[in-house]
Design a protein around this motif. Structure first.
Motif, PDB file in Angstrom:
ATOM      1  N   PRO A 197       0.835  -1.192   0.000  1.00 49.55           N
ATOM      2  CA  PRO A 197       0.000   0.000   0.000  1.00 49.55           C
ATOM      3  C   PRO A 197       0.873   1.246   0.000  1.00 49.55           C
ATOM      4  O   PRO A 197       2.087   1.157   0.201  1.00 49.55           O
ATOM      5  CB  PRO A 197      -0.798  -0.128   1.301  1.00 49.55           C
ATOM      6  CG  PRO A 197       0.006  -1.024   2.163  1.00 49.55           C
ATOM      7  CD  PRO A 197       0.797  -1.914   1.257  1.00 49.55           C
ATOM      8  N   PRO A 198       0.283   2.411  -0.231  1.00 50.69           N
ATOM      9  CA  PRO A 198       1.084   3.643  -0.247  1.00 50.69           C
ATOM     10  C   PRO A 198       1.797   3.845   1.084  1.00 50.69           C
ATOM     11  O   PRO A 198       1.295   3.477   2.142  1.00 50.69           O
ATOM     12  CB  PRO A 198       0.033   4.741  -0.479  1.00 50.69           C
ATOM     13  CG  PRO A 198      -1.145   4.050  -1.048  1.00 50.69           C
ATOM     14  CD  PRO A 198      -1.131   2.661  -0.507  1.00 50.69           C
ATOM     15  N   ARG A 199       2.976   4.447   1.017  1.00 50.74           N
ATOM     16  CA  ARG A 199       3.692   4.786   2.243  1.00 50.74           C
ATOM     17  C   ARG A 199       2.845   5.774   3.048  1.00 50.74           C
ATOM     18  O   ARG A 199       2.060   6.535   2.508  1.00 50.74           O
ATOM     19  CB  ARG A 199       5.055   5.385   1.921  1.00 50.74           C
ATOM     20  CG  ARG A 199       4.977   6.682   1.129  1.00 50.74           C
ATOM     21  CD  ARG A 199       6.325   7.326   0.974  1.00 50.74           C
ATOM     22  NE  ARG A 199       7.282   6.476   0.310  1.00 50.74           N
ATOM     23  CZ  ARG A 199       7.363   6.330  -1.005  1.00 50.74           C
ATOM     24  NH1 ARG A 199       6.503   6.947  -1.794  1.00 50.74           N
ATOM     25  NH2 ARG A 199       8.281   5.561  -1.547  1.00 50.74           N
ATOM     26  N   LEU A 200       3.029   5.731   4.335  1.00 53.38           N
ATOM     27  CA  LEU A 200       2.363   6.624   5.273  1.00 53.38           C
ATOM     28  C   LEU A 200       0.850   6.677   5.025  1.00 53.38           C
ATOM     29  O   LEU A 200       0.236   7.734   5.059  1.00 53.38           O
ATOM     30  CB  LEU A 200       2.972   8.033   5.200  1.00 53.38           C
ATOM     31  CG  LEU A 200       3.170   8.728   6.531  1.00 53.38           C
ATOM     32  CD1 LEU A 200       4.206   9.839   6.416  1.00 53.38           C
ATOM     33  CD2 LEU A 200       1.900   9.300   7.075  1.00 53.38           C
ATOM     34  N   SER A 201       0.268   5.518   4.742  1.00 50.13           N
ATOM     35  CA  SER A 201      -1.183   5.424   4.515  1.00 50.13           C
ATOM     36  C   SER A 201      -1.849   4.928   5.787  1.00 50.13           C
ATOM     37  O   SER A 201      -1.366   3.990   6.427  1.00 50.13           O
ATOM     38  CB  SER A 201      -1.475   4.472   3.350  1.00 50.13           C
ATOM     39  OG  SER A 201      -0.775   3.250   3.496  1.00 50.13           O
ATOM     40  N   VAL A 323       5.357  12.109  14.078  1.00 52.01           N
ATOM     41  CA  VAL A 323       6.682  11.608  14.428  1.00 52.01           C
ATOM     42  C   VAL A 323       6.724  10.087  14.343  1.00 52.01           C
ATOM     43  O   VAL A 323       7.657   9.501  13.776  1.00 52.01           O
ATOM     44  CB  VAL A 323       7.064  12.074  15.847  1.00 52.01           C
ATOM     45  CG1 VAL A 323       8.393  11.435  16.274  1.00 52.01           C
ATOM     46  CG2 VAL A 323       7.180  13.589  15.889  1.00 52.01           C
ATOM     47  N   GLN A 324       5.698   9.424  14.890  1.00 52.46           N
ATOM     48  CA  GLN A 324       5.677   7.964  14.880  1.00 52.46           C
ATOM     49  C   GLN A 324       5.632   7.408  13.461  1.00 52.46           C
ATOM     50  O   GLN A 324       6.339   6.453  13.126  1.00 52.46           O
ATOM     51  CB  GLN A 324       4.461   7.455  15.675  1.00 52.46           C
ATOM     52  CG  GLN A 324       4.518   7.749  17.152  1.00 52.46           C
ATOM     53  CD  GLN A 324       5.684   7.071  17.842  1.00 52.46           C
ATOM     54  OE1 GLN A 324       6.084   5.964  17.479  1.00 52.46           O
ATOM     55  NE2 GLN A 324       6.251   7.742  18.832  1.00 52.46           N
ATOM     56  N   LEU A 325       4.787   8.001  12.618  1.00 55.91           N
ATOM     57  CA  LEU A 325       4.659   7.513  11.248  1.00 55.91           C
ATOM     58  C   LEU A 325       5.939   7.762  10.451  1.00 55.91           C
ATOM     59  O   LEU A 325       6.360   6.920   9.651  1.00 55.91           O
ATOM     60  CB  LEU A 325       3.463   8.178  10.563  1.00 55.91           C
ATOM     61  CG  LEU A 325       2.092   7.765  11.109  1.00 55.91           C
ATOM     62  CD1 LEU A 325       1.002   8.680  10.569  1.00 55.91           C
ATOM     63  CD2 LEU A 325       1.781   6.322  10.764  1.00 55.91           C
ATOM     64  N   THR A 326       6.554   8.921  10.663  1.00 52.36           N
ATOM     65  CA  THR A 326       7.819   9.210   9.987  1.00 52.36           C
ATOM     66  C   THR A 326       8.883   8.191  10.379  1.00 52.36           C
ATOM     67  O   THR A 326       9.630   7.682   9.537  1.00 52.36           O
ATOM     68  CB  THR A 326       8.306  10.631  10.342  1.00 52.36           C
ATOM     69  OG1 THR A 326       7.345  11.582   9.874  1.00 52.36           O
ATOM     70  CG2 THR A 326       9.654  10.926   9.702  1.00 52.36           C
TER      71      THR A 326
END
Length: 596
Positions: A197-201, A323-326
Motif C-alpha cells: 500500500p502507499p507509504r504513510l497510509s 513523528v511515529q509515522l515518519t
C-alpha cells in the motif's frame, strides 16, 4: 574563419509509453486485412482517446504498435490502464488466438526530442519493458513506480531486477496486477513481492464510546473526524476519508483485513471514556501487515469546554502521530534495496528528529541530497534540505552560518513559489528570517504557517524566539507554552524550553533560566547548544565547576564551538538583545569555552 555554434539538442524529462501487439506477425500471417482493420479500430476507439484525455501525445506509430510521451508518469499509467481495459471490453467476444492484445512498457527518463520522434535510454528501457509485459499487461520501471505508487488506484507486483536486452544495467520492474492469474504468470519469471500500500497510509477507525452515554457520541465522532482531517495535512500522507472509515463503526473488525481492503499500512483505533468531570482517551497505532502495536498513548484530562478539549486532544495526537509515522516509514525504507526519493526523505526526517548533533545532521542532509538526486522535483526533500542548512546555521556548527542561512532562504523561497501552501516551508522561512534579524517578517511567515496548519507547534515556538530578537523576552514563554500545549512531547521541545531559558536570561532571571536549561538537557542530553548556554548561566551564577562540566559536555558533541562562532551567529541588533548576548558571551568565557 568563424566557428559555427553547435546545434542545440533539446532534452526533457518525460514519461515514455511503448506498446506493441502481442503475436502481431502471426495475426498478420493468418489474416492481414482483418488484423489491420481491427488494429486501426482499436487505436481509434480506445488508444488515441485515452492518451489525449491524459495529456499525452503519440510520437510515432511502429506498424504493430506506437510510442507515446506524457508529462507525468501518473497520467501515462492511467492512460495505459484505461485503454487496456477498453481493448479487453472490445475484444472479449473474439477467439483468444485471433484477439489483439497490447503489451505496454512505461519508463521515466531524460529524452532527446525531435519534431517527430524521441530518443535515448529512457525510450529504449520503455521498449524493453514492453517486451516482458504480458499480453494485455503493463510493465513499468522503478523510476516510474516511484512517481505513481499510491496515486493511480492499481496494484503492482514487484518483478525484481530484470536484465533487458542492450541495456547495460539491470532495471527493477513492476507489473500492474489486473487479475491474480496474470500476476502469478509474471511471478513465474520473477520474484513477486507482497503488494504494498502507499507509504504513510492510514485509516482512523471511529473511536469507541465507552461512557455508556449516547449523548457523548457526537464528541467521540468529532474526535475521529477532526483527527482524520488533521492527519491529512502530514507531508506525503495518504489518509482514508471519514465517510469510508465510518462504515466500520460499531463492527468487530480484523485490522489486517482492513489494511488489505483499504490498501493502508496503518490503522489508528481508540476509545473515549467520560467519568465525572474527567475524560480519558486511549489510542493505539497498528501495523496492518503484521498486526503489531507500534505505539500507544493515553490522555486523561479534566473537562471544561468540550470543544476546546477536542481540539487539544486532536492536536496532540496529530503531532505525536506524525513523528511515529515518519519513524516507521524510515525503518521500512532502510530495508529497501532500492529506496525511492520519498523513502530517502523519510530517512532524513528521522535523522533530524533524533538530535541536532553534527553526526545526525550530516546523515539527514545526506539523505535529503540523495532523495533529490533520485527525484529533483521532490518538494519535501528540498524543504528537508533547507531545514538541515538552517539548523546547522543556527546551532553554531559552522564558521559560515550566513551562507547556510542564505542558502536555506533561497531554497524555501523557490519551494513556496512552486507550493505556496506548504505550511512547514512557511514556518522554516519564518525561522530563517528570524535568524537573519528580520523578526517581524519571520513572525508573519509563522502566522501564515499556522493559518495553513493549526497543529504546527514549532511555528508558535519560533514566534517566541522572534520576541527574543525584538528584545521582548518577557513575551516568549507564552508563545512557547502554546507550542507545548499542542505538542507536549514534541521531539523538538527541548529547544523550546531553551527559548524560555534564554528569555529568562534576557530579563535577568538567571536562576529561573537555569531550571529551564536543565529541563532541556534532561529531555535531550545530545543537544550541544543547550550545554553552552547552561554553562554560561552556571558561570554567571558563580558555579564555575558545574559550568566547566557543562561546557565540556557540549564540546564533546560539537568540538568546533567557540565564543566567536556564537557571537558571529547571534542575530539581532536590538539593544536589549545585544546586552543579553554579551552577558552570555561573558558567561561562556568564565565557563572555559574557547574564544576562537
Amino acid at each position: 574563419m568563424v566557428q559555427e555554434r553547435p546545434v542545440r539538442v533539446e532534452r526533457r524529462l518525460s514519461a515514455i509509453l511503448a506498446a506493441d501487439v502481442a503475436g502481431y506477425s502471426r495475426l498478420m500471417h493468418d489474416d492481414e486485412e482483418a488484423t489491420h482493420t481491427k488494429l486501426a479500430a482499436l487505436l481509434t476507439d480506445a488508444v488515441v482517446p485515452a492518451i489525449a484525455e491524459h495529456g499525452g501525445r503519440i510520437v510515432k506509430n511502429t506498424g504493430d504498435g506506437f510510442l507515446a510521451e506524457f508529462p507525468s508518469a501518473v497520467q501515462a499509467v492511467r492512460a495505459a490502464t484505461q485503454f487496456q481495459t477498453r481493448i479487453k471490453e472490445l475484444t472479449i467476444a473474439e477467439a483468444e488466438d485471433r484477439r489483439i492484445a497490447f503489451r505496454v512498457g512505461i519508463n521515466v527518463g531524460d529524452v532527446i526530442v525531435e519534431p517527430h520522434d524521441i530518443f535515448g535510454d529512457g525510450v529504449n528501457i520503455a521498449a524493453r519493458l514492453e517486451s516482458i509485459a504480458e499480453p494485455g499487461g503493463i510493465c513499468i520501471s522503478s523510476s516510474a513506480h516511484d512517481h505513481v505508487r499510491g496515486k493511480v488506484g492499481v496494484e503492482f507486483a514487484d518483478l525484481g531486477e530484470q536484465n533487458l536486452k542492450n541495456i547495460a544495467l539491470p532495471v527493477r520492474a513492476f507489473a500492474v496486477v489486473r487479475d491474480r492469474s496474470s500476476a502469478a504468470t509474471q511471478a513465474e519469471r520473477a520474484r513477486l513481492s507482497p503488494l504494498s500500500p502507499p507509504r504513510l497510509s492510514i485509516v482512523v477507525l471511529p473511536f469507541a464510546n465507552l461512557s455508556g452515554d449516547p449523548e457523548q457520541e457526537y464528541f467521540v465522532d468529532g474526535v475521529t473526524e477532526s483527527l482524520t482531517a488533521d492527519l491529512s495535512r502530514i507531508t506525503a500522507s495518504f489518509v482514508i476519508g471519514r465517510h469510508t472509515a465510518f462504515t466500520y463503526k460499531g463492527k468487530a473488525v480484523d485490522l489486517k483485513q482492513i489494511g488489505h481492503e483499504l490498501k493502508v499500512r496503518y490503522v489508528l483505533e481508540g476509545s473515549v471514556q467520560r467519568g465525572g468531570n474527567r475524560l480519558r482517551v486511549n489510542v493505539q497505532l497498528i501495523d496492518t501487515e503484521t498486526g503489531a502495536h507500534l505505539w500507544a498513548d493515553r490522555f486523561d484530562k479534566p473537562i471544561a469546554d468540550l470543544f476546546e478539549l477536542q481540539d487539544e486532544i486532536v492536536s496532540k495526537l496529530a503531532n505525536q502521530l506524525e513523528v511515529q509515522l515518519t519513524e516507521q516509514e524510515a525503518r521500512r525504507s532502510e530495508r529497501s534495496r532500492h529506496p525511492s526519493s520519498m523513502d530517502l526523505y523519510f530517512q532524513g526526517r528521522a535523522w533530524l528528529n533524533k538530535a541536532w548533533t553534527p553526526e545526525y545532521l550530516a546523515q539527514a542532509r545526506g539523505s535529503f541530497e540523495r532523495a533529490l538526486a533520485v527525484d529533483p522535483r521532490n518538494i519535501d526533500a528540498r524543504v528537508g534540505s533547507a531545514a538541515g542548512d538552517l539548523i546547522v546555521g543556527v546551532s553554531y556548527m559552522s564558521n559560515d552560518s550566513a551562507a547556510l542561512l542564505a542558502k536555506a532562504e533561497a531554497t524555501l523561497t523557490k519551494v513556496l513559489s512552486l507550493a505556496p501552501n506548504h505550511a512547514f516551508a512557511h514556518m522554516l522561512l519564518g525561522a530563517t528570517l528570524i535568524s537573519t534579524n528580520r523578526p517581524a517578517q519571520g513572525i508573519a511567515e509563522c502566522e501564515r504557517a499556522l493559518a495553513l496548519d493549526r497543529n504546527l507547534a514549532e511555528a508558535h515556538a519560533q514566534i517566541g524566539r522572534a520576541k527574543l530578537v525584538l528584545g521582548l523576552g518577557v513575551e516568549t514563554e507564552g508563545h512557547v507554552n502554546m507550542a507545548l500545549r499542542l505538542s507536549p512531547r514534541d521531539v523538538f521541545s527541548n529547544h523550546w524550553l531553551s527559548f524560555i531559558g534564554l528569555a529568562k536570561l534576557q530579563i535577568k532571571k538567571d536562576v529561573e533560566a537555569l531550571g529551564w536549561f536543565r529541563r532541556s538537557v534532561e529531555i535531550n542530553p545530545n543537544d550541544p547548544p543547550t550545554y553552552f548556554v547552561l554553562a554560561a548561566t552556571l558561570a554567571l551564577l558563580g558555579s564555575l565547576d558545574q559550568a566547566s562540566t557543562a561546557a565540556r559536555a557540549g564540546l564533546a558533541i560539537n568540538p568546533g564551538f567557540t565564543i566567536r562562532r556564537f557571537r558571529d551567529g547571534a542575530y539581532g541588533d536590538n539593544p536589549t538583545f545585544l546586552a543579553y548576548r554579551n552577558r552570555l558571551s561573558e558567561g561562556m568565557r568564565l565557563a572555559g569555552i574557547p574564544e576562537g
